[in-house]
Write a protein that holds these residues in place. Structure first.
Motif, mmCIF file in Angstrom:
data_model
loop_
_atom_site.group_PDB
_atom_site.id
_atom_site.type_symbol
_atom_site.label_atom_id
_atom_site.label_comp_id
_atom_site.label_asym_id
_atom_site.label_seq_id
_atom_site.Cartn_x
_atom_site.Cartn_y
_atom_site.Cartn_z
ATOM 1 N N GLY A 80 0.802 -1.223 0.000
ATOM 2 C CA GLY A 80 0.000 0.000 0.000
ATOM 3 C C GLY A 80 0.830 1.265 0.000
ATOM 4 O O GLY A 80 0.468 2.246 -0.620
ATOM 5 N N SER A 81 1.954 1.246 0.704
ATOM 6 C CA SER A 81 2.858 2.400 0.687
ATOM 7 C C SER A 81 4.291 1.878 0.703
ATOM 8 O O SER A 81 4.551 0.753 1.137
ATOM 9 C CB SER A 81 2.602 3.327 1.873
ATOM 10 N N VAL A 82 5.197 2.714 0.215
ATOM 11 C CA VAL A 82 6.592 2.304 0.068
ATOM 12 C C VAL A 82 7.507 3.399 0.593
ATOM 13 O O VAL A 82 7.291 4.582 0.310
ATOM 14 C CB VAL A 82 6.942 2.030 -1.414
ATOM 15 N N ARG A 83 8.535 2.976 1.309
ATOM 16 C CA ARG A 83 9.609 3.856 1.750
ATOM 17 C C ARG A 83 10.928 3.226 1.306
ATOM 18 O O ARG A 83 10.975 2.048 0.960
ATOM 19 C CB ARG A 83 9.569 4.023 3.269
ATOM 20 N N SER A 84 11.975 3.992 1.345
ATOM 21 C CA SER A 84 13.284 3.476 0.917
ATOM 22 C C SER A 84 13.677 2.211 1.662
ATOM 23 O O SER A 84 14.234 1.281 1.078
ATOM 24 C CB SER A 84 14.364 4.542 1.103
ATOM 25 N N VAL A 85 13.379 2.156 2.962
ATOM 26 C CA VAL A 85 13.742 0.981 3.756
ATOM 27 C C VAL A 85 13.060 -0.282 3.219
ATOM 28 O O VAL A 85 13.633 -1.381 3.287
ATOM 29 C CB VAL A 85 13.436 1.201 5.256
ATOM 30 N N ASP A 86 11.877 -0.144 2.649
ATOM 31 C CA ASP A 86 11.177 -1.296 2.060
ATOM 32 C C ASP A 86 11.948 -1.830 0.859
ATOM 33 O O ASP A 86 12.027 -3.050 0.649
ATOM 34 C CB ASP A 86 9.757 -0.917 1.647
ATOM 35 N N ILE A 87 12.505 -0.921 0.079
ATOM 36 C CA ILE A 87 13.306 -1.327 -1.093
ATOM 37 C C ILE A 87 14.576 -2.022 -0.622
ATOM 38 O O ILE A 87 14.980 -3.043 -1.179
ATOM 39 C CB ILE A 87 13.631 -0.118 -1.986
ATOM 40 N N VAL A 88 15.209 -1.484 0.417
ATOM 41 C CA VAL A 88 16.409 -2.097 0.992
ATOM 42 C C VAL A 88 16.104 -3.534 1.411
ATOM 43 O O VAL A 88 16.854 -4.466 1.079
ATOM 44 C CB VAL A 88 16.921 -1.272 2.203
ATOM 45 N N GLU A 89 15.007 -3.732 2.124
ATOM 46 C CA GLU A 89 14.640 -5.058 2.596
ATOM 47 C C GLU A 89 14.285 -5.999 1.449
ATOM 48 O O GLU A 89 14.651 -7.179 1.459
ATOM 49 C CB GLU A 89 13.471 -4.959 3.576
ATOM 50 N N GLU A 90 13.575 -5.486 0.445
ATOM 51 C CA GLU A 90 13.138 -6.315 -0.686
ATOM 52 C C GLU A 90 14.311 -6.770 -1.541
ATOM 53 O O GLU A 90 14.373 -7.919 -1.975
ATOM 54 C CB GLU A 90 12.139 -5.532 -1.547
ATOM 55 N N ARG A 91 15.236 -5.870 -1.823
ATOM 56 C CA ARG A 91 16.329 -6.166 -2.756
ATOM 57 C C ARG A 91 17.628 -6.563 -2.076
ATOM 58 O O ARG A 91 18.519 -7.084 -2.730
ATOM 59 C CB ARG A 91 16.589 -4.947 -3.654
ATOM 60 N N GLY A 92 17.754 -6.246 -0.784
ATOM 61 C CA GLY A 92 19.000 -6.562 -0.087
ATOM 62 C C GLY A 92 20.142 -5.635 -0.456
ATOM 63 O O GLY A 92 21.310 -5.999 -0.305
ATOM 64 N N TYR A 93 19.820 -4.448 -0.926
ATOM 65 C CA TYR A 93 20.836 -3.464 -1.301
ATOM 66 C C TYR A 93 21.208 -2.609 -0.101
ATOM 67 O O TYR A 93 20.448 -2.497 0.864
ATOM 68 C CB TYR A 93 20.324 -2.550 -2.411
#
Length: 121
Positions: free
Chosen positions: A22-35
């Motif tokens: 529903g909503s996205v923050r940078s930390v979500d991308i970090v967790e999803e991609r492992g970057y």
């Protein structure tokens, strides 16, 4: 972000997370991609500068109309190509992996042929 492929991958990841959470923050991308947080921060800022996303004061990432259009185009290519590869006999994991590669290099003309073949419109 060094190239179009990275840009598209980030846009697609934001779209997938937005659909899932529903909503996205940078930390979500970090967790999803492992970057690394620094890599994601740099990429998100570049997407903002290019006019694909806005970032709210609370850190939520929102698509601009241009970003939403681009992310949906990338995700459509991924989805249609994955389905084609599964129909050809690949297991889903292998199809997903290869669709990720193909989606960034397939020409618009060839993608239209694939869509027609798979019955996607």
């Amino acid at each position: 972000m060094k190239n179009k492929e990275s840009e598209e991958m980030y846009l697609e990841t934001i779209l997938i997370l937005k659909n899932r959470k529903g909503s996205v923050r940078s930390v979500d991308i970090v967790e999803e991609r492992g970057y690394a947080k620094s890599s994601v921060s740099r990429a998100v800022n570049l997407l903002r500068k290019k006019g694909f996303i806005d970032i709210r004061d609370d850190g939520e990432i929102l698509f601009t109309p241009a970003g939403d259009k681009r992310a949906n185009e990338v995700y459509e290519r991924h989805r249609v190509l994955t389905e084609l590869l599964v129909r050809l006999g690949a297991d889903r994991a292998l199809a997903e992996e290869n669709a990720c590669r193909i989606e960034h290099v397939i020409s618009p003309e060839m993608f239209e042929i694939v869509k027609k073949f798979t019955g996607e419109n």
